[in-house]
Design a protein around this motif. Structure first.
Motif, PDB file in Angstrom:
ATOM      1  N   LEU A 349       0.819  -1.216   0.000  1.00  0.00           N
ATOM      2  CA  LEU A 349       0.000   0.000   0.000  1.00  0.00           C
ATOM      3  C   LEU A 349       0.851   1.262   0.000  1.00  0.00           C
ATOM      4  O   LEU A 349       0.647   2.176  -0.807  1.00  0.00           O
ATOM      5  N   THR A 350       1.822   1.342   0.891  1.00  0.00           N
ATOM      6  CA  THR A 350       2.597   2.578   1.057  1.00  0.00           C
ATOM      7  C   THR A 350       3.973   2.507   0.402  1.00  0.00           C
ATOM      8  O   THR A 350       4.632   3.538   0.212  1.00  0.00           O
ATOM      9  N   GLY A 351       4.445   1.321   0.041  1.00  0.00           N
ATOM     10  CA  GLY A 351       5.789   1.170  -0.499  1.00  0.00           C
ATOM     11  C   GLY A 351       6.858   1.187   0.554  1.00  0.00           C
ATOM     12  O   GLY A 351       8.054   1.085   0.227  1.00  0.00           O
ATOM     13  N   LEU A 352       6.497   1.312   1.838  1.00  0.00           N
ATOM     14  CA  LEU A 352       7.482   1.328   2.919  1.00  0.00           C
ATOM     15  C   LEU A 352       7.993  -0.085   3.180  1.00  0.00           C
ATOM     16  O   LEU A 352       7.336  -1.074   2.823  1.00  0.00           O
ATOM     17  N   PRO A 353       9.188  -0.204   3.785  1.00  0.00           N
ATOM     18  CA  PRO A 353       9.675  -1.529   4.193  1.00  0.00           C
ATOM     19  C   PRO A 353       8.642  -2.224   5.099  1.00  0.00           C
ATOM     20  O   PRO A 353       7.988  -1.568   5.919  1.00  0.00           O
ATOM     21  N   ASN A 354       8.534  -3.564   4.948  1.00  0.00           N
ATOM     22  CA  ASN A 354       7.638  -4.313   5.828  1.00  0.00           C
ATOM     23  C   ASN A 354       8.411  -4.834   7.037  1.00  0.00           C
ATOM     24  O   ASN A 354       9.573  -4.479   7.260  1.00  0.00           O
ATOM     25  N   ARG A 355       7.771  -5.713   7.808  1.00  0.00           N
ATOM     26  CA  ARG A 355       8.370  -6.180   9.051  1.00  0.00           C
ATOM     27  C   ARG A 355       9.677  -6.944   8.780  1.00  0.00           C
ATOM     28  O   ARG A 355      10.665  -6.756   9.490  1.00  0.00           O
ATOM     29  N   ARG A 356       9.722  -7.762   7.710  1.00  0.00           N
ATOM     30  CA  ARG A 356      10.922  -8.548   7.428  1.00  0.00           C
ATOM     31  C   ARG A 356      12.121  -7.632   7.130  1.00  0.00           C
ATOM     32  O   ARG A 356      13.203  -7.818   7.661  1.00  0.00           O
ATOM     33  N   LEU A 357      11.899  -6.635   6.268  1.00  0.00           N
ATOM     34  CA  LEU A 357      12.997  -5.727   5.913  1.00  0.00           C
ATOM     35  C   LEU A 357      13.397  -4.870   7.109  1.00  0.00           C
ATOM     36  O   LEU A 357      14.592  -4.568   7.312  1.00  0.00           O
ATOM     37  N   LEU A 358      12.403  -4.482   7.907  1.00  0.00           N
ATOM     38  CA  LEU A 358      12.700  -3.679   9.099  1.00  0.00           C
ATOM     39  C   LEU A 358      13.617  -4.442  10.045  1.00  0.00           C
ATOM     40  O   LEU A 358      14.622  -3.903  10.536  1.00  0.00           O
ATOM     41  N   LEU A 359      13.291  -5.703  10.314  1.00  0.00           N
ATOM     42  CA  LEU A 359      14.114  -6.491  11.226  1.00  0.00           C
ATOM     43  C   LEU A 359      15.536  -6.664  10.689  1.00  0.00           C
ATOM     44  O   LEU A 359      16.506  -6.638  11.454  1.00  0.00           O
ATOM     45  N   ASP A 360      15.654  -6.836   9.357  1.00  0.00           N
ATOM     46  CA  ASP A 360      16.982  -6.983   8.773  1.00  0.00           C
ATOM     47  C   ASP A 360      17.799  -5.696   8.972  1.00  0.00           C
ATOM     48  O   ASP A 360      18.983  -5.739   9.320  1.00  0.00           O
TER      49      ASP A 360
END
Length: 536
Positions: A349-360
């Motif tokens: 929806l927003t193109g922002l990083p999701n939870r997986r990319l955030l944790l990485d």
């Protein structure tokens, strides 16, 4: 688009092609330059040889003329004592002029310029006192000198010059003068005999620079003054050399020429003035064949340029087309991979990083913060009353609100920071490389949190429902000790839920390694248990 390597390859190909064409051009120029120099050297030698032929013939003719004049003076002493001496002298002069084709007219004169005897009866008794050949003798009488007059037009309408000698009384006064008019036609035949090209011309001039004869005949040039500053004649005379070869502009015609000149004044003849003979050719004619060959070579080089440039352009265009197809296929593959990666690591929806990319990214930042000794912060953002906005305004407006909020939050942080969407109305902001002091790092994180609160409150859609949409933000610091990124995220989540328990629309900071926290909003806070992450 071409890749960088292909562009560099094409540039190198053009550079090599240009260098090759320049090398070919340089080789042609050198070859033609050597050939031109060879032609000029050969032509200079040829002209010098031809003018030498004239000089040798002129030397013999002038020597014979000098001897004949001396003989006439000696004979006149005898003939003048005889009753019929004048008739005998005339016959003598006539036989001499016929035997010597280079002499047109012979005269015996008194010092006053009166003709006593001649091979031409019509000249006997004429007064030539004003002629240059008479006045020059009277000015400096010397029986050993052969006087060469300035060219002049005779009474018989012939443009010629005279050679003169004088006999003296014992006291040094002039006794008799004998003069021979040189035949310009005879010398014209001699000059014509050495011409080997139609553009070639031969000229003879008095040592003072007056033109005496010209082959091919040019009547309008006879008597022209060649002794002009910078002229080829002047350069020859000033050089002091007996023979010279110069290139330049002809003083008489303005034509660019190559000219060989030679001074005729053998020391044994004791001439008071020299003669100068010149043989010249038009430079344009000399190099006509060379010029045509040069033009042909230049045309061939131009054809080579056109063919090679056209071939190179076609080859590179074809190569670009093929590379374009390959790159388009590669771009399609990369787009497909990017779409897969986007689905795997970004919120659709927003193109922002999701939870997986955030944790990485958190793991990478955690390691970097430990190395640098600098703190980082995690802001857990949850929207208050977002369900009411969705229910009243519709999901499309709710999605618009989330996308706009995502862009606003990105504008609040630096490029090295991260804004992620965990799902629904939950966002996480990760601030990297803050102060090494906890108080300062908390202050830096709180400033960003307050901006986000303001952005949510100020959004036009947030105030269109009751209760108004707002945000609850939990903050925690990390990077000062090793810990799992899930623990950091959980700690920020706990801080956020404490804000919700305290009344929403605020900020809480939860210290790492403890259950203490501080509040940034007004209102009482409870010390009771904290609901687990994910509680309503």
């Amino acid at each position: 688009m071409l890749t960088g390597d292909l562009r560099e390859s094409h540039k190198l190909q053009w550079v090599l092609l240009v260098l090759m064409l320049l090398v070919v051009a340089a080789a042609l120029l050198v070859m033609q330059g050597i050939e031109r120099q060879s032609i000029e050297v050969r032509e200079r030698e040829h002209l010098a040889g031809q003018v030498r032929v004239i000089e040798q013939n002129m030397d013999r003719q002038i020597a014979a003329t000098r001897a004949a004049l001396g003989s006439v003076l000696s004979d006149w002493v005898f003939f003048s004592s005889l009753p019929s001496g004048h008739e005998l002298s005339n016959l003598r002069l006539q036989s001499l002029s016929e035997a010597m084709p280079g002499i047109r007219t012979m005269l015996i004169l008194t010092p006053q310029g009166l003709v006593l005897s001649s091979n031409r009866a019509e000249l006997i008794g004429r007064d030539f006192a004003e002629r240059d050949y008479v006045r020059a003798v009277l000015l400096h009488p010397d029986p050993d000198t052969l006087y060469v007059s300035q060219p002049f037009r005779t009474v018989l309408d012939v443009y010629a010059l005279n050679m003169t000698r004088v006999s003296l009384w014992p006291d040094g006064r002039p006794l008799n003068i004998v003069s021979a008019t040189l035949d310009p036609d005879f010398f014209g035949i001699l000059m014509e005999s050495i011409r080997y090209a139609p553009d070639m011309w031969v000229a003879m001039a008095h040592g003072d620079g007056v033109l005496f004869n010209h082959v091919p005949p040019r009547e309008e040039l006879l008597g022209a003054d060649l002794a002009r500053p910078g002229s080829l004649f002047t350069r020859h005379m000033e050089s002091g050399e007996e023979a010279t070869v110069f290139e330049g502009v002809a003083a008489t015609t303005g034509e660019s020429i190559l000219m060989a000149q030679r001074t005729i004044a053998p020391p044994e003849l004791q001439m008071d003035k020299p003669l100068v003979v010149a043989v010249a050719r038009s430079r344009q004619a000399v190099f006509a064949g060379w010029t045509q060959k040069t033009i042909a070579l230049a045309a061939l080089w131009c054809v080579l340029v056109l063919v090679s440039v056209g071939s190179m352009a076609f080859y590179q265009r074809r190569q670009r087309h093929l590379i374009g197809i390959i790159m388009e296929e590669e771009a399609s593959r990369q787009r497909a991979e990017e779409e897969v990666r986007q689905l795997a690591f970004n919120d659709p929806l927003t193109g922002l990083p999701n939870r997986r990319l955030l944790l990485d990214r958190m793991r990478q930042l955690q390691a970097a913060s430990l190395r640098r000794g600098r703190l980082s912060a995690l802001l857990y953002v949850d929207l208050d009353h977002f369900k009411a906005l969705n229910d009243h305004l519709g999901h499309d407006r709710g999605d618009e609100f989330l996308r706009r909020l995502a862009q606003h939050m990105l504008a609040c942080v630096r490029d090295e920071d991260t804004v992620a969407r965990l799902g629904g109305d939950e966002f996480v902001v990760m601030l990297s490389v803050l102060s090494s002091q906890a108080d300062e790092a908390v202050q830096q994180a709180s400033v960003v949190a307050e901006k986000i609160l303001h952005l949510v409150r100020a959004d036009p859609l947030a105030v269109r429902v009751e209760p108004h949409c707002s945000a609850s933000i939990g903050i925690t610091l990390f990077g000062n000790r090793a810990e799992a990124v899930e623990e950091i995220l959980k700690r920020a989540d706990i801080a956020m839920y404490r804000v919700k328990m305290a009344g929403r629309d605020g900020v809480e900071i939860l210290d790492a390694g403890s259950s203490t926290y501080s509040a940034s909003h007004t209102g009482a806070m409870s010390d009771t248990g904290v609901p687990p992450p994910g509680a309503a």
